[in-house]
Structures are given as structure tokens and as C-alpha cells.
Design an enzyme around this catalytic site. Structure first.
Site, PDB file in Angstrom:
ATOM      1  N   TRP A 105     -13.033  -0.246   0.265  1.00 25.85           N
ATOM      2  CA  TRP A 105     -11.602  -0.677   0.063  1.00 25.85           C
ATOM      3  C   TRP A 105     -11.580  -1.051  -1.642  1.00 25.85           C
ATOM      4  O   TRP A 105     -11.045  -0.833  -2.668  1.00 25.85           O
ATOM      5  CB  TRP A 105     -10.762  -1.431   0.781  1.00 25.85           C
ATOM      6  N   ASP A 175      -7.513  -8.897  -2.310  1.00 23.91           N
ATOM      7  CA  ASP A 175      -7.124  -7.960  -1.252  1.00 23.91           C
ATOM      8  C   ASP A 175      -7.274  -8.616  -0.059  1.00 23.91           C
ATOM      9  O   ASP A 175      -8.439  -8.646   0.396  1.00 23.91           O
ATOM     10  CB  ASP A 175      -7.934  -6.542  -1.531  1.00 23.91           C
ATOM     11  N   LYS A 199      -2.031  -4.667   9.486  1.00 27.41           N
ATOM     12  CA  LYS A 199      -3.181  -5.069  10.310  1.00 27.41           C
ATOM     13  C   LYS A 199      -2.990  -6.521  10.900  1.00 27.41           C
ATOM     14  O   LYS A 199      -3.053  -6.596  12.068  1.00 27.41           O
ATOM     15  CB  LYS A 199      -4.424  -5.202   9.349  1.00 27.41           C
TER      16      LYS A 199
HETATM   17  C1  LIG Z   1      -6.197  -0.817   5.017  1.00 32.36           C
HETATM   18  C2  LIG Z   1      -6.734  -1.483   3.776  1.00 32.36           C
HETATM   19  C3  LIG Z   1      -5.943  -0.913   2.722  1.00 32.36           C
HETATM   20  C4  LIG Z   1      -5.315   0.092   2.460  1.00 32.36           C
HETATM   21  O1  LIG Z   1      -3.975  -0.197   2.943  1.00 32.36           O
HETATM   22  P1  LIG Z   1      -2.563   0.760   2.806  1.00 32.36           P
HETATM   23  O2  LIG Z   1      -1.519  -0.380   3.147  1.00 32.36           O
HETATM   24  O3  LIG Z   1      -2.883   1.680   4.040  1.00 32.36           O
HETATM   25  O4  LIG Z   1      -2.494   1.385   1.574  1.00 32.36           O
HETATM   26  C5  LIG Z   1      -6.714  -1.720   1.603  1.00 32.36           C
HETATM   27  N1  LIG Z   1      -7.760  -2.791   1.314  1.00 32.36           N
HETATM   28  C6  LIG Z   1      -8.152  -3.204   2.964  1.00 32.36           C
HETATM   29  C7  LIG Z   1      -8.960  -4.267   2.836  1.00 32.36           C
HETATM   30  C8  LIG Z   1      -7.367  -2.750   3.742  1.00 32.36           C
HETATM   31  O5  LIG Z   1      -8.055  -3.054   5.237  1.00 32.36           O
END
Ligand SMILES: *Cc1c(COP(=O)(O)O)cnc(C)c1O
Length: 363
Positions: A105, A175, A199
Site C-alpha cells: 500500500w 495511512d 477494516k
Molecule cells: C486497504 C488499504 C488501503 C486501500 O483502501 P481503499 O479504501 O480500498 O482505497 C490503503 N492502505 C492500507 C494500509 C490498506 O490496508
């Protein structure tokens, strides 16, 4: 009416939600008490929805102990949109943004930032299949960087920061999509935090952004209205129609987290849950964790079996036994158990028992 049987959901995301949250949403789905309409049917400008939004934001602020000079935004577009919005708003012309490339990511975030301006990859563990986090001593940070971007939990590879990297005066942007509110977070050490909700915070369709006020002002005036943090900050996430249903369920999830006793209590639960699973992985050597031990994630637990054949068999039998979503990401292989806040401890105990039985038969 008896509740339908729920299996154990190890999905990486969208992921398991607290049963109490689902039940409350179900109970009130057709008509919100005192409103007489579904939350999906009411105006985002109505008092009823404003109350839902304000309560959700207040609970986020309380859980995260968020200082007053930070704004809390609930946006659309997922964490992936933030990969673009962060540099579009905060990477000023001529400046450099530092990115810590700790996982798949993070790599995607780098790709978008490069379209906006100058990026320095401060360190990367890609060459080691992202099986560990870069060390502090490996970071080459740019003096006067616009910001430093990190990924607090690497969802695919199963690594997680337990202490924040030292980045000097540069704003730290994190993030936190896959471990937000799984433990206390020191917001004041960050310039901006973002997380897709699906998540650990609620359903898909909502993205949480926590931004320090001084960074909101950095956006160029030419930036499109909808892409500017300023727009959403000035309008309390109500510039246009927000993801109303998602915000409602996220709000219920925040209330549930507060009911558990806040983030200290949640962290203890997560340590116990993750600890049980790692203890089983390490017990005999039949299972093998793929992440460096010091960097292991408590949210996404990645492990392999002695052969790909056994992994296929494990996946098949686990699915038949009522465990869903254990197949690892193709880039790592093997298995991945995503055990976010809402994942029940009983599911860990059941998986450990299954793993012991599987090893007995196949070890
Ligand atoms: C799942 C995830 C993303 C992507 O998220 P979306 O909402 O599907 O764009 C980005 N960064 C991390 C760390 C993730 O686990």
C-alpha cells in the site's frame, strides 16, 4: 426470529463488524427511533443526520483524544484517494515528500505522489518482500521535507509499527487503514492520519481523515473544490452528500469501542487475541510466520505451511470448517488471518484448535 449463524470472518477488508452494531443497525433500519424513516432515506442536511454525524465525530475525538487544532473529516473515495489528495494538498511546489516504503500500500501511495511532485523514498524493504519495517537508521530523510508518509500497519505483509519513526520537524502522515483505533494513537505526533473505514472502523464507503489545521491551508487555490481538504473542513464533511449510511454504522462502531472501555482496553484485547495466534504459529515450526518477529502485526497475521500443497489443503478444510478469508494475498502466499477489533476471541480459539488438529493429521 433467531439470528442466522455467523461463521468466523478473517477477511482483510471489508471485514467483520461487531455483532451488536449489526443488530442495532438491523433493528433501526426501517425507521430510526423518533424519526420514522430509515437512515438511508433522510437528508444529510436534516437535524437527525447532523446529530448522527456530530455524535460519530465526537466519539472519534474522544477515542483518539484528538487535540483541538485537528479537524476530523469523513469523506468518500477510500484510502486510495488519499494517496492522491495528500500530495495534491500538502506537497507544495519545489518541496520534497519523503515516503517510507514498507509495503504494497505504501508503494501505491508513492506512485500517486510522484504524479504530483518530488518524492524521496526514504527507505524500502521491497527487496525483502516487505517482511520487515525499515529501521530508523535506514531512513534517509530530506531536510525541510513537505511531510513524511508512513503506513502504520502493512495489511498484506503483516507488519505493524509499535513506535513511530522519528521524522524531526516534518509533518508525519500516516495511512492507518488497517490498525486505526486498534490501540491508542498519539495524534499530536502526526500532521495527518487517514484510514479507509472498512477494516477497523465500520463499513466501506467512508474514509476518516484527521488533519492538523495548519496543513489545511497549504492547498493551492487552483485545486478542484472536491479534492481540497479545506472544502471539507470548512463544511464539516457536509459540502456535498456524505456517505450517510456508512457514517451511521461507523458511528455505532465508535460507540461500541467506547463501550469496551476505549483504546487502552481494546489494545489489551488485541494483544491477547494476536498473542494466542502467534503462540500457535511458533509452537512447533510446522507453521511459519512470514513477518520479522519484532515487526509482527496484531491485525493481519501472515503465516505459511511447509508446502503450497498443504496450504491449499489447509485453506479448503478451514473453509469447510467455517473459517472464511484465510487465504493470504498472492504477493506473500500462504495464509493471512485478519483479526481486527471486531473479530471475536472465540474465533481465535477455534482457529488455534483447528490448526493443532491439522498439524496432527498432516505434520
Ligand atoms: C486497504 C488499504 C488501503 C486501500 O483502501 P481503499 O479504501 O480500498 O482505497 C490503503 N492502505 C492500507 C494500509 C490498506 O490496508
Amino acid at each position: 426470529m433467531s439470528a442466522p449463524h455467523r461463521i468466523f470472518n478473517f477477511s482483510a477488508g471489508p471485514a467483520v463488524l461487531p455483532e451488536a452494531v449489526l443488530e442495532e443497525a438491523q433493528r433501526d433500519l426501517v425507521a430510526l427511533p423518533g424519526v420514522g424513516m430509515s437512515v438511508m432515506e433522510i437528508s444529510h442536511r436534516s437535524k437527525a443526520f447532523e446529530d448522527i454525524l456530530h455524535r460519530a465525530v465526537a466519539d472519534i475525538r474522544a477515542l483518539g483524544n484528538i487535540p483541538d487544532n485537528y479537524k476530523v473529516l469523513l469523506l468518500q473515495g477510500g484510502a486510495s484517494t488519499q494517496f492522491s489528495l495528500v500530495p495534491m494538498n500538502i506537497l507544495t511546489p519545489g518541496a520534497t515528500a519523503d515516503y517510507i516504503d514498507s509495503g504494497s500500500w505504501a508503494e501505491k501511495a508513492v506512485k500517486e505522489a510522484k504524479k504530483v511532485g518530488t518524492v524521496n523514498v526514504a527507505a524500502s524493504t521491497k527487496g525483502e518482500n516487505y517482511s520487515r519495517l525499515p529501521l530508523q537508521s535506514e531512513l534517509t530523510l530530506t531536510p525541510g521535507a513537505a511531510y513524511v508518509h508512513m503506513t502504520s500497519n502493512n495489511t498484506i505483509e503483516g507488519t505493524e509499527y509499535t513506535t513511530l519513526p522519528e521524522v524531526g520537524d516534518a509533518p508525519l502522515i500516516s495511512d492507518t487503514s488497517s490498525n486505526m483505533f486498534s490501540k491508542p494513537i498519539d495524534v499530536a505526533k502526526h500532521g495527518l492520519i487517514y484510514a479507509g473505514a472498512q477494516k477497523n472502523l465500520g463499513p466501506s464507503g467512508v474514509t476518516l481523515v484527521i488533519i492538523r489545521e495548519d496543513l489545511i491551508a497549504r492547498a493551492p487555490a487552483s485545486l478542484h473544490t472536491m479534492f481540497s481538504y479545506k472544502t471539507h473542513a470548512e463544511n464539516d464533511s457536509l459540502y456535498n452528500t456524505p456517505p450517510t449510511f456508512g457514517i451511521y454504522v461507523l458511528g455505532l462502531t465508535m460507540k461500541w469501542l467506547r463501550g469496551l472501555g476505549g483504546l487502552e482496553a481494546v489494545a489489551k484485547l488485541n494483544q491477547r487475541k494476536g498473542g494466542k495466534l502467534y503462540a500457535e504459529i511458533d509452537r512447533t515450526g510446522f507453521y511459519r510466520g512470514t513477518a520479522k518477529k519484532d515487526d509482527r502485526s496484531l491485525m493481519n497475521i501472515t503465516f505459511r505451511l511447509p508446502s503450497e500443497e498443504l496450504e491449499k489443503k489447509f485453506d479448503k478444510e478451514a473453509t469447510a470448517a467455517g473459517f472464511d478469508g484465510l487465504k493470504g494475498h498472492r504477493s506473500v502466499g500462504g495464509m493471512r488471518a485478519s483479526i481486527y477489533n471486531a473479530f471475536p476471541e472465540a474465533g481465535i480459539d477455534a482457529l488455534v484448535a483447528f490448526m493443532q488438529e491439522f498439524e496432527k493429521k498432516n505434520g
